[in-house]
Motif scaffolding. Sequence first.
Motif, PDB file in Angstrom:
ATOM      1  N   ILE A  21      33.123  27.984  41.521  1.00 54.78           N
ATOM      2  CA  ILE A  21      32.538  28.928  40.617  1.00 54.78           C
ATOM      3  C   ILE A  21      31.141  28.410  39.919  1.00 54.78           C
ATOM      4  O   ILE A  21      30.208  28.979  39.901  1.00 54.78           O
ATOM      5  N   ILE A  39      28.920  30.935  41.510  1.00 50.23           N
ATOM      6  CA  ILE A  39      29.229  32.247  40.436  1.00 50.23           C
ATOM      7  C   ILE A  39      28.265  31.759  39.087  1.00 50.23           C
ATOM      8  O   ILE A  39      27.678  32.876  38.541  1.00 50.23           O
ATOM      9  N   MET A  64      25.648  38.875  35.608  1.00 46.10           N
ATOM     10  CA  MET A  64      26.970  38.094  35.963  1.00 46.10           C
ATOM     11  C   MET A  64      27.439  38.313  37.474  1.00 46.10           C
ATOM     12  O   MET A  64      27.577  39.613  37.654  1.00 46.10           O
ATOM     13  N   MET A 115      29.946  38.088  40.619  1.00 50.75           N
ATOM     14  CA  MET A 115      31.658  37.937  40.643  1.00 50.75           C
ATOM     15  C   MET A 115      31.798  38.337  42.192  1.00 50.75           C
ATOM     16  O   MET A 115      30.864  38.926  42.984  1.00 50.75           O
ATOM     17  N   LEU A 168      34.899  40.126  44.693  1.00 55.43           N
ATOM     18  CA  LEU A 168      36.148  40.864  44.709  1.00 55.43           C
ATOM     19  C   LEU A 168      36.501  41.179  46.177  1.00 55.43           C
ATOM     20  O   LEU A 168      35.738  40.860  46.820  1.00 55.43           O
ATOM     21  N   TYR A 193      39.759  40.291  41.316  1.00 58.67           N
ATOM     22  CA  TYR A 193      38.705  39.023  41.323  1.00 58.67           C
ATOM     23  C   TYR A 193      38.904  37.922  41.993  1.00 58.67           C
ATOM     24  O   TYR A 193      40.427  37.422  41.792  1.00 58.67           O
ATOM     25  N   HIS A 199      35.086  34.462  39.410  1.00 58.73           N
ATOM     26  CA  HIS A 199      34.329  35.309  38.517  1.00 58.73           C
ATOM     27  C   HIS A 199      34.204  33.996  37.217  1.00 58.73           C
ATOM     28  O   HIS A 199      35.088  32.937  37.125  1.00 58.73           O
ATOM     29  N   ASP A 221      34.782  33.824  34.494  1.00 59.92           N
ATOM     30  CA  ASP A 221      35.937  33.820  33.308  1.00 59.92           C
ATOM     31  C   ASP A 221      37.299  33.652  34.572  1.00 59.92           C
ATOM     32  O   ASP A 221      37.885  34.605  34.921  1.00 59.92           O
ATOM     33  N   ILE A 242      40.623  36.027  37.305  1.00 59.12           N
ATOM     34  CA  ILE A 242      40.781  35.779  38.947  1.00 59.12           C
ATOM     35  C   ILE A 242      42.169  36.093  39.223  1.00 59.12           C
ATOM     36  O   ILE A 242      43.523  35.515  38.689  1.00 59.12           O
ATOM     37  N   LEU A 261      38.730  45.282  38.521  1.00 59.76           N
ATOM     38  CA  LEU A 261      37.212  45.846  37.952  1.00 59.76           C
ATOM     39  C   LEU A 261      37.395  47.209  37.903  1.00 59.76           C
ATOM     40  O   LEU A 261      36.718  47.974  36.796  1.00 59.76           O
ATOM     41  N   THR A 287      27.333  42.168  41.650  1.00 60.14           N
ATOM     42  CA  THR A 287      26.417  41.430  40.472  1.00 60.14           C
ATOM     43  C   THR A 287      26.293  42.320  39.509  1.00 60.14           C
ATOM     44  O   THR A 287      25.772  43.663  39.724  1.00 60.14           O
TER      45      THR A 287
END
Length: 682
Positions: free
Chosen positions: A195, A199, A207, A209, A211, A217, A220, A222, A226, A241, A296
Amino acid sequence: MAIWGKGLRAKSIWALLLACILAFIPAVGIGWQLLSGIQEHFGRAYADNFTRLNRQHILVPLTRELALAERFAGSVLTRRWLAGDADAALFIQEAEGVAADFSSHSWFLINADSRDYYYHAPDQPFDARPSYRLDADRADDQWFFNLMRDNERLNINVNHDRRLGTTRVWINVRVEERGRVLGLAGTGIDLTRFINDFIAIQRQGVMPMILDRNGRYQAHPDASLIALGSAAGMSGEAATLHERLGSVEQGTRFSELLAQVAASPDGIAMDWFTLDGRRQLLAVGYIPELDWYLTTAVDLGLAQVLEPRLVQAALFGLVLMLAVLLLGLAYAVERAVLRPLRRLQGSATAIADGSYEVSLPAPSGDEIGDLSRAFGVMVDKVRSHTAELEQKVQSRTRELEQANRKMRQAHQQINDSIDYASLIQKAILPDRQLTQVLGEHHFVLWHPRDVVGGDFYLFQPGEQGRFLVGVVDCAGHGVAGALMTMLGRAALDHAVRELGMASPAAILQLADHTLRGMLRNCELPRGLATTMDAGLVFVDPPAGQLVFAGAKMSLYCSDAESVEEHKGQRRSLLDRRPGQFEDQRLPVHHGQVYYLTTDGYLDQAGGAKGFGLGGSRFRELLRTHAGLPLAEQAEALKRELDQYRGGHAQRDDITLLAFRMDAHLQGVTDARHRPAVDTRAV
C-alpha cells in the motif's frame, strides 16, 4: 439638455450607465464556467495519466514477482519435492536461492496431498519441516481448498495468515505434473509495504485503489476496507465500491465502466460519481495479468489540478474591479436618490411618533420634489383622519365597555343560578336520613364533575329497621345532568309511594314507565342522552336478607377477604327498548360491606397510559380496605382514586355509597327487647 438636467430621468440615465458598466458581471460568470471546464479538462487528463502511470508502477514489479513465482512453481526440484522424490538438502539449497530473488525474500509451498504448508522468510529459515498443516474444517484455510477446486493456474489473493501472523498480497501458482495437481507455490508481498509503495500518495483529493471484478477492495489506503481472501472465495460481507456509491443507478454505471475497460485493457475509462458525499471523478484501468481494476478517485474541489497562483490572481483582479464599480454605484445612488429620501424618511418617522409638525425637504424640480409636495398633502390628510379616528375610537370604546359590563352581569347571574341549583341539588340528597339511621356505618363519596352533576343517591327508611338505598347516574353533566336528576328523583319517589320498598325491580320498572311518559311529547335535541343507570337495595334485617335490582349497575359485597359482584340488568332506564328488571335476594352477612357506585369511579382515566381504573382494580381496592372503619374507607378510596388519576381531568360525576349491616342489625335486635318507640321520629 434634458438628458443632463436635474430630473429623475437624468439620474436614471446615470444609473443605466453604471448598470452597463456592471454588465460585465455575467461575463465573470461565463469566465468562471470556462475556468470550471478547463479545470475538468485538466482533471480528466490528470486522472488518465495518473492511472496509467500507477498501472505501470504496479504491473512492472508484480510482473517480475509473477515470473519468479511461476519459475519456482515450474522448477523440477519443486515438483519432485511435492511428489516426495527430491533430496531435502538439495531442495533447501534451491529454496534459499529462490528466496533471495523474491522482493520479500520469502516463499511458500503447499503439498496438495498432505496439505503441509511450508514457509520460508528471513526470520523463518526453511528446514524441510512444514510450518503447519491446512485443515478443510478450518475457516481460515478455505482459500486453499477453493483454489484447488478452481481451474485457474494463477491467483493473486490479499489475505491474512493468522498462524504466520502476516497480511500479504499472495501470488499463488498451481504446481502440476502431467495433469496432476501437486500443490501451490508462490510468494507474498507485505500488504502495508504494498500500500505504501503503490497506493498511498501524499496528494490531497487523489485516492488510488485496487478492485476485483465485483468491486471489492484488494488494496486501499484504509486497510479496513480491504476484502481479505475475496480472490479465493472468502469475501464474506466485505463492502464494495458499488455500495459506497449510494444508489443503484451509480452502481450500474460503475459496473458498465468496469466492463468497458475490461473489453479494452489498454484504455482508461472515467465518469463522474458521488463518493463519500462528494462529486468525484473515477478513472478505471484494467490489469488483465492480475485481473485487477486500478481505480483513481479525483476530487477536483480538493486536488490542485490548476496552478493556484494563477487562479488567485484572476479572482483578486475580478474582486477588485467589482468593488470599484460597486463603490461608484453606491456613491451615485447616495447623492442622487438616497439622501433626499432619507429626509422624507425622517419626516415619516416623526409622523409615526405622533408629531405632525414636520419640516419637509426643500422643494426641487425633479420627481423627488413632487414626492415631497405629495407627502405634505398626505400629512394634512393623515392629521385630519387621525383626529376623526380618535373620536370614533373613543365612541367605540364606550360602547364596548358598556357591552362588557352587561356581559359580566349576565355571567354573574348564570353563576349565581348554577350555585343556587347546586344548593338545591345538595338539599335533596338524603344525608341527614342516612346519618340518623346508619350513622357511622355508612359513607358517601359524591363528587360532581361540574358545580352541579347528573349523579344522586336516595334513602328511604321503613319500619323495624328496614330501608331502601340506591344510587342513580343520569346521562350528561352540568346543568343538563342536574335537571335529569330532578326527573329521576321524582319518578323514583312516585314509584316508592305507589309500590312500597320491598321490590326494587318493580320500583325501577315503574320509574322507567313514568319517565317515558314524562318525555313522550318532548322534542329533545338530536344526540342528547337521557338514559339513567340505577342500583336499588332493599334491606330487611328481620328477614336477614337484602333485595337488589340494578339497571346497568352492580352491587359489590366484601368481607376484606374476597369481593362479590352482583350485576344488574344490561339495560338502563329510558333505554331505546324497555328493559325487564329482576330482584336478586341475598343473605345479609355480618361484617360485610355493601357498595353501589356509578361508572364515574370505574372509568376515571389515570395511570401511566391514561386508561380507566376498571372493574378488576376497583374490586382489589374494595378487598384491601373493606376491613377498615367506613370513615377511613372513604378517605382511603378517595385517596387511591386521586393517586391513580394524577394529572388527568375528572371524566364524569363520581358517586360511591357504602354501608355495613352489623350495627344496624344489632340495633334492630335490641329494639325487640325494648318498649316500642315511635318509628316516625327516627
